[in-house]
Design a protein around this motif. Structure first.
Motif, PDB file in Angstrom:
ATOM      1  N   THR A   9       0.836  -1.186   0.000  1.00  0.00           N
ATOM      2  CA  THR A   9       0.000   0.000   0.000  1.00  0.00           C
ATOM      3  C   THR A   9       0.879   1.247   0.000  1.00  0.00           C
ATOM      4  N   ARG A  10       0.228   2.421   0.026  1.00  0.00           N
ATOM      5  CA  ARG A  10       0.927   3.712   0.087  1.00  0.00           C
ATOM      6  C   ARG A  10       0.182   4.657   1.022  1.00  0.00           C
ATOM      7  N   PHE A  11       0.850   5.739   1.398  1.00  0.00           N
ATOM      8  CA  PHE A  11       0.133   6.872   1.986  1.00  0.00           C
ATOM      9  C   PHE A  11      -0.785   7.429   0.899  1.00  0.00           C
ATOM     10  N   TYR A  12      -2.052   7.592   1.204  1.00  0.00           N
ATOM     11  CA  TYR A  12      -2.993   8.088   0.202  1.00  0.00           C
ATOM     12  C   TYR A  12      -2.780   9.589  -0.062  1.00  0.00           C
ATOM     13  N   ARG A  13      -2.891  10.399   0.981  1.00  0.00           N
ATOM     14  CA  ARG A  13      -2.687  11.844   0.825  1.00  0.00           C
ATOM     15  C   ARG A  13      -2.371  12.447   2.188  1.00  0.00           C
ATOM     16  N   GLY A  26      -5.383  -0.567   7.169  1.00  0.00           N
ATOM     17  CA  GLY A  26      -6.256   0.582   7.414  1.00  0.00           C
ATOM     18  C   GLY A  26      -5.785   1.509   8.507  1.00  0.00           C
ATOM     19  N   THR A  27      -4.477   1.487   8.794  1.00  0.00           N
ATOM     20  CA  THR A  27      -3.966   2.430   9.784  1.00  0.00           C
ATOM     21  C   THR A  27      -4.227   3.870   9.344  1.00  0.00           C
ATOM     22  N   THR A  28      -4.222   4.781  10.302  1.00  0.00           N
ATOM     23  CA  THR A  28      -4.099   6.204  10.016  1.00  0.00           C
ATOM     24  C   THR A  28      -2.681   6.594  10.402  1.00  0.00           C
ATOM     25  N   ALA A  29      -1.963   7.219   9.474  1.00  0.00           N
ATOM     26  CA  ALA A  29      -0.565   7.577   9.705  1.00  0.00           C
ATOM     27  C   ALA A  29      -0.470   9.048  10.104  1.00  0.00           C
ATOM     28  N   PHE A  30       0.374   9.330  11.074  1.00  0.00           N
ATOM     29  CA  PHE A  30       0.585  10.699  11.552  1.00  0.00           C
ATOM     30  C   PHE A  30       2.078  11.022  11.538  1.00  0.00           C
ATOM     31  N   VAL A  31       2.397  12.281  11.240  1.00  0.00           N
ATOM     32  CA  VAL A  31       3.751  12.794  11.446  1.00  0.00           C
ATOM     33  C   VAL A  31       3.654  14.142  12.143  1.00  0.00           C
ATOM     34  N   ILE A  60      -7.643  11.798  19.140  1.00  0.00           N
ATOM     35  CA  ILE A  60      -7.758  13.258  19.042  1.00  0.00           C
ATOM     36  C   ILE A  60      -6.400  13.754  18.574  1.00  0.00           C
ATOM     37  N   PHE A  61      -6.394  14.547  17.495  1.00  0.00           N
ATOM     38  CA  PHE A  61      -5.097  15.068  17.067  1.00  0.00           C
ATOM     39  C   PHE A  61      -5.136  16.579  16.891  1.00  0.00           C
ATOM     40  N   ASN A  62      -4.001  17.183  17.228  1.00  0.00           N
ATOM     41  CA  ASN A  62      -3.808  18.622  17.102  1.00  0.00           C
ATOM     42  C   ASN A  62      -3.613  18.929  15.624  1.00  0.00           C
ATOM     43  N   ASN A  63      -4.655  19.401  14.980  1.00  0.00           N
ATOM     44  CA  ASN A  63      -4.649  19.635  13.541  1.00  0.00           C
ATOM     45  C   ASN A  63      -3.770  20.817  13.145  1.00  0.00           C
ATOM     46  N   HIS A  64      -3.303  21.579  14.132  1.00  0.00           N
ATOM     47  CA  HIS A  64      -2.366  22.674  13.884  1.00  0.00           C
ATOM     48  C   HIS A  64      -0.926  22.241  14.135  1.00  0.00           C
ATOM     49  N   GLY A  65      -0.708  20.928  14.385  1.00  0.00           N
ATOM     50  CA  GLY A  65       0.641  20.484  14.710  1.00  0.00           C
ATOM     51  C   GLY A  65       1.048  19.166  14.095  1.00  0.00           C
ATOM     52  N   CYS A  66       0.248  18.628  13.189  1.00  0.00           N
ATOM     53  CA  CYS A  66       0.630  17.373  12.547  1.00  0.00           C
ATOM     54  C   CYS A  66      -0.012  17.267  11.173  1.00  0.00           C
ATOM     55  N   LEU A  67       0.515  16.365  10.359  1.00  0.00           N
ATOM     56  CA  LEU A  67      -0.122  15.936   9.120  1.00  0.00           C
ATOM     57  C   LEU A  67      -0.539  14.489   9.307  1.00  0.00           C
ATOM     58  N   HIS A  68      -1.551  14.067   8.557  1.00  0.00           N
ATOM     59  CA  HIS A  68      -1.971  12.678   8.643  1.00  0.00           C
ATOM     60  C   HIS A  68      -2.389  12.184   7.269  1.00  0.00           C
ATOM     61  N   SER A  69      -2.473  10.863   7.151  1.00  0.00           N
ATOM     62  CA  SER A  69      -2.848  10.265   5.878  1.00  0.00           C
ATOM     63  C   SER A  69      -3.643   8.993   6.091  1.00  0.00           C
ATOM     64  N   VAL A  70      -4.659   8.815   5.260  1.00  0.00           N
ATOM     65  CA  VAL A  70      -5.311   7.517   5.114  1.00  0.00           C
ATOM     66  C   VAL A  70      -4.290   6.554   4.514  1.00  0.00           C
ATOM     67  N   VAL A  71      -4.383   5.290   4.914  1.00  0.00           N
ATOM     68  CA  VAL A  71      -3.486   4.260   4.394  1.00  0.00           C
ATOM     69  C   VAL A  71      -4.313   2.997   4.171  1.00  0.00           C
ATOM     70  N   GLY A  72      -3.920   2.175   3.199  1.00  0.00           N
ATOM     71  CA  GLY A  72      -4.478   0.837   3.126  1.00  0.00           C
ATOM     72  C   GLY A  72      -5.297   0.538   1.890  1.00  0.00           C
ATOM     73  N   ALA A  73      -5.348  -0.733   1.551  1.00  0.00           N
ATOM     74  CA  ALA A  73      -6.161  -1.230   0.453  1.00  0.00           C
ATOM     75  C   ALA A  73      -7.036  -2.351   0.996  1.00  0.00           C
ATOM     76  N   PHE A  74      -8.354  -2.137   0.989  1.00  0.00           N
ATOM     77  CA  PHE A  74      -9.297  -3.088   1.562  1.00  0.00           C
ATOM     78  C   PHE A  74      -9.951  -3.940   0.491  1.00  0.00           C
TER      79      PHE A  74
END
Length: 369
Positions: free
Chosen positions: A144-148, A194-199, A333-347
């Motif tokens: 799979t890849r990071f979607y966006r 189906g993880t959610t990835a955060f950085v 709960i994520f601080n939307n002013h302090g991280c990026l996130h991405s959908v991941v996975g192929a179901f």
């Protein structure tokens, strides 16, 4: 003993020497009091992403109330009317709960009924629908890849939400996938399905050179009007970090009516309101122009994207990614002013995944450096 003393915040083990992410136990979000909320808020701004365990009974109303407490003056859903625009790339991915319209349903598979919605089909975003290249179909089950990579935000008219809440209602069990960057670096990562990835945007800023930090602190980003419609025909890099420049963006006359006063020009670096740390916070797919400290406006799209990519790419290195292994009842709960996130996975079609998401357009713009 106070009620709040039952809350336990356990930081996740740092992979790079920095605190990012924490597990929270000992709280019932349906009965959240003010002292407990202040503990959650403090944890959020210290750790950026917090996972509140055992919240399967949390109602959509309680989820909205929790999200609203991070910014009580906010009321409207973070993407506003974006979802009503059928050309928007967000339109197929989100469904609104009728009795709590600030809360959306996302996931994969068919549901006969859920929270007042009937006969609904959810579709987990797949990179093949958005990336310029794709993993071969025969490898799709295992890779799979990071979607966006993104920030939750309309980026036109409405301010980026301060916090997003994401509730796992139903999670498929079992397999993992290998996430590939496919950018020539050989980078890859083993992730739960189906993880959610955060950085961390803070780490993304911290690891820049001094010159790049100065550039980021003094530069502003102009986002495209109606960005999710504007980018609807464009395609992403294989890392999910911004778009390939192929001239596929819609022209202004192909967009819904544009009010110039609603176009957003935001700082490239946002300040944590509690700790004062600085985060490199850019939605790379929606970028259109850069406003430099000397007044220069860079508007050659390929160059703008390349600059942003070079700044952000080190911050999504495998060792800096937190790929959450979802369990039913997790409220992230994520601080939307302090991280990026991405959908991941192929179901597969029969793998059912149901989540509730809530974020609210902020009552004020992000704090700049």
């Amino acid at each position: 003993m106070t009620v709040a003393s039952n809350i336990k915040v356990t930081p996740l083990p740092p992979t790079d020497g920095r605190s990012f992410g924490a597990i929270v136990t000992g709280v019932d979000l349906n009965k959240l009091n003010d002292i407990e909320f202040q503990h959650l808020r403090a944890a959020l701004y210290e750790y950026t992403v917090i996972v509140v365990k055992d919240q399967a009974a949390c109602t959509p109303a309680a989820q909205y109330a929790l999200t609203n407490r991070f910014d009580p003056a906010s009321t409207s859903y973070g993407h506003g009317k974006t979802l009503d625009t059928k050309k928007s790339i967000l339109h197929p991915d989100l469904k609104t709960i009728p009795h709590q319209p600030q809360v959306q349903v996302i996931g994969n598979g068919h549901l006969d009924s859920f929270e007042g919605l009937t006969d609904i089909k959810l579709k987990h975003p797949h990179h093949a629908t958005f990336h310029a290249t794709r993993i071969p179909a025969e490898e799709d089950e295992h890779f799979t890849r990071f979607y966006r990579w993104h920030i939750d935000a309309a980026l036109y008219d409405l301010n980026p939400p301060r916090a997003t809440t994401l509730m796992a209602v139903r999670v498929p069990e079992g397999r993992t996938q290998t996430l590939r960057y496919d950018d020539g670096t050989g980078d890859e990562l083993t992730v739960p399905l189906g993880t959610t990835a955060f950085v961390s945007g803070y780490t993304m800023y911290d690891i820049l050179s001094d010159d790049d930090k100065a550039f980021a602190r003094t530069t502003k980003v102009e986002y495209a009007p109606h960005p999710y419609v504007w980018m609807s025909s464009a395609r992403s890099r294989s890392t999910g970090l911004g778009l390939v420049s192929e001239g596929k963006e819609l022209s202004l006359d192909q967009l819904p009516p544009v009010d110039e006063s609603k176009i957003q020009v935001l700082p490239m670096v946002w300040k944590n309101p509690v700790t004062g740390r600085l985060a490199l916070q850019v939605h790379p797919s929606a970028v259109r122009k850069l406003h430099l400290a000397d007044g220069t406006v860079m508007d050659e799209l390929r160059e703008v994207r390349d600059i942003v990519y070079l700044l952000q790419r080190p911050g999504i290195a495998p060792e800096l990614v937190y790929a959450h292994d979802w369990e039913e009842g997790d409220m992230v709960i994520f601080n939307n002013h302090g991280c990026l996130h991405s959908v991941v996975g192929a179901f597969k079609e029969d793998e059912v995944r149901v989540f509730r998401q809530c974020n609210l357009a902020a009552s004020a713009a992000p704090l700049g450096a």
